[in-house]
Design a protein around this motif. Structure first.
Motif, PDB file in Angstrom:
ATOM      1  N   PHE A 123       5.501   3.981  30.513  1.00  0.00           N
ATOM      2  CA  PHE A 123       6.254   5.133  32.105  1.00  0.00           C
ATOM      3  C   PHE A 123       7.081   4.062  32.558  1.00  0.00           C
ATOM      4  N   PRO A 124       7.844   3.478  31.428  1.00  0.00           N
ATOM      5  CA  PRO A 124       8.505   2.906  32.597  1.00  0.00           C
ATOM      6  C   PRO A 124       9.354   3.925  33.202  1.00  0.00           C
ATOM      7  N   ILE A 125       9.774   2.884  34.214  1.00  0.00           N
ATOM      8  CA  ILE A 125      10.138   3.312  35.624  1.00  0.00           C
ATOM      9  C   ILE A 125      11.612   3.117  35.888  1.00  0.00           C
ATOM     10  N   SER A 126      12.666   3.870  36.090  1.00  0.00           N
ATOM     11  CA  SER A 126      14.201   2.542  36.824  1.00  0.00           C
ATOM     12  C   SER A 126      14.839   4.072  37.270  1.00  0.00           C
ATOM     13  N   ARG A 127      16.162   3.115  38.150  1.00  0.00           N
ATOM     14  CA  ARG A 127      16.667   3.905  39.273  1.00  0.00           C
ATOM     15  C   ARG A 127      18.189   3.800  39.042  1.00  0.00           C
ATOM     16  N   ASP A 128      19.077   4.486  38.993  1.00  0.00           N
ATOM     17  CA  ASP A 128      20.749   4.302  39.194  1.00  0.00           C
ATOM     18  C   ASP A 128      21.265   4.710  40.923  1.00  0.00           C
ATOM     19  N   HIS A 129      21.855   3.608  41.145  1.00  0.00           N
ATOM     20  CA  HIS A 129      22.216   3.510  42.771  1.00  0.00           C
ATOM     21  C   HIS A 129      23.535   5.013  42.568  1.00  0.00           C
ATOM     22  N   ASP A 130      24.040   4.511  41.584  1.00  0.00           N
ATOM     23  CA  ASP A 130      25.461   4.832  41.489  1.00  0.00           C
ATOM     24  C   ASP A 130      25.259   6.870  41.086  1.00  0.00           C
ATOM     25  N   LYS A 131      24.443   7.279  40.635  1.00  0.00           N
ATOM     26  CA  LYS A 131      23.666   8.614  40.952  1.00  0.00           C
ATOM     27  C   LYS A 131      22.890   9.054  41.608  1.00  0.00           C
ATOM     28  N   ASN A 132      22.182   8.284  42.387  1.00  0.00           N
ATOM     29  CA  ASN A 132      21.087   8.196  43.688  1.00  0.00           C
ATOM     30  C   ASN A 132      20.332   8.640  42.452  1.00  0.00           C
ATOM     31  N   THR A 133      19.974   8.602  41.502  1.00  0.00           N
ATOM     32  CA  THR A 133      19.034   8.912  40.817  1.00  0.00           C
ATOM     33  C   THR A 133      17.515   7.687  40.196  1.00  0.00           C
ATOM     34  N   SER A 134      16.099   8.258  39.803  1.00  0.00           N
ATOM     35  CA  SER A 134      14.953   7.908  39.372  1.00  0.00           C
ATOM     36  C   SER A 134      15.078   8.985  38.095  1.00  0.00           C
ATOM     37  N   TYR A 135      14.947   8.032  36.952  1.00  0.00           N
ATOM     38  CA  TYR A 135      13.812   7.820  35.649  1.00  0.00           C
ATOM     39  C   TYR A 135      12.644   8.041  35.941  1.00  0.00           C
ATOM     40  N   LEU A 136      11.444   8.688  35.299  1.00  0.00           N
ATOM     41  CA  LEU A 136      10.674   7.986  34.703  1.00  0.00           C
ATOM     42  C   LEU A 136      10.753   8.851  32.996  1.00  0.00           C
ATOM     43  N   GLN A 137      10.725   7.651  32.416  1.00  0.00           N
ATOM     44  CA  GLN A 137      10.829   7.511  31.001  1.00  0.00           C
ATOM     45  C   GLN A 137       9.152   7.505  29.914  1.00  0.00           C
ATOM     46  N   MET A 138       8.946   9.002  29.728  1.00  0.00           N
ATOM     47  CA  MET A 138       7.539   8.785  29.415  1.00  0.00           C
ATOM     48  C   MET A 138       7.014   8.972  28.148  1.00  0.00           C
ATOM     49  N   ASN A 139       6.480   7.764  27.327  1.00  0.00           N
ATOM     50  CA  ASN A 139       6.141   7.691  25.684  1.00  0.00           C
ATOM     51  C   ASN A 139       4.946   7.677  26.056  1.00  0.00           C
ATOM     52  N   SER A 140       5.070   8.182  24.205  1.00  0.00           N
ATOM     53  CA  SER A 140       3.369   8.582  23.689  1.00  0.00           C
ATOM     54  C   SER A 140       2.613   8.938  24.626  1.00  0.00           C
ATOM     55  N   LEU A 141       3.092  10.343  24.408  1.00  0.00           N
ATOM     56  CA  LEU A 141       2.456  10.934  25.247  1.00  0.00           C
ATOM     57  C   LEU A 141       0.733  11.179  25.083  1.00  0.00           C
TER      58      LEU A 141
END
Length: 123
Positions: free
Chosen positions: A68-86
């Motif tokens: 589950f890598p987490i990332s963020r995009d400051h330009d969009k003020n958004t964080s993402y949680l990529q959930m793999n192999s659920l």
């Protein structure tokens, strides 16, 4: 105070992937870490992942580390949680949180909270 809105939840088959987004608004000029906590029925709320303001530091629960890598995009003020192999498990609500402190978020800490995104993994 920062407001958080999650999106991207839904139903996915075991082994599949899903990406959650957390859009922040309001006092976004303040530096804050973003994180995710999940709540399953009849279970304790559980820390999942968090990321520092700069994105240079990330923290993960052992159960999701490497998936589950987490990332963020400051330009969009958004964080993402990529959930793999659920894994097939009980449905859970994934809650986004913001805090001025970096680190693994306390599952019921005094953070800013979103409303949550439901995730169901079918077997």
């Amino acid at each position: 105070q920062v407001q958080l809105v999650e999106s991207g939840g839904g139903l996915v088959q075991a082994g599949g992937s899903l990406r959650l987004s957390c859009a922040a608004s309001g006092r976004t000029e303040r530096r804050y870490a973003l994180g995710w906590v999940r709540q399953a029925p009849s279970a304790e709320r559980e820390f999942v992942a968090s990321i520092s303001w700069s994105g240079g530091s990330t923290y993960y629960a052992d159960s999701v580390k490497g998936r589950f890598p987490i990332s963020r995009d400051h330009d969009k003020n958004t964080s993402y949680l990529q959930m793999n192999s659920l894994n097939p498990e009980a449905p859970a609500i994934y809650l986004c949180a913001a805090d001025g402190l970096v680190g693994a978020f306390a599952p019921r800490g005094d953070h800013a909270w979103g409303q949550g995104a439901p995730v169901t993994v079918s077997s």
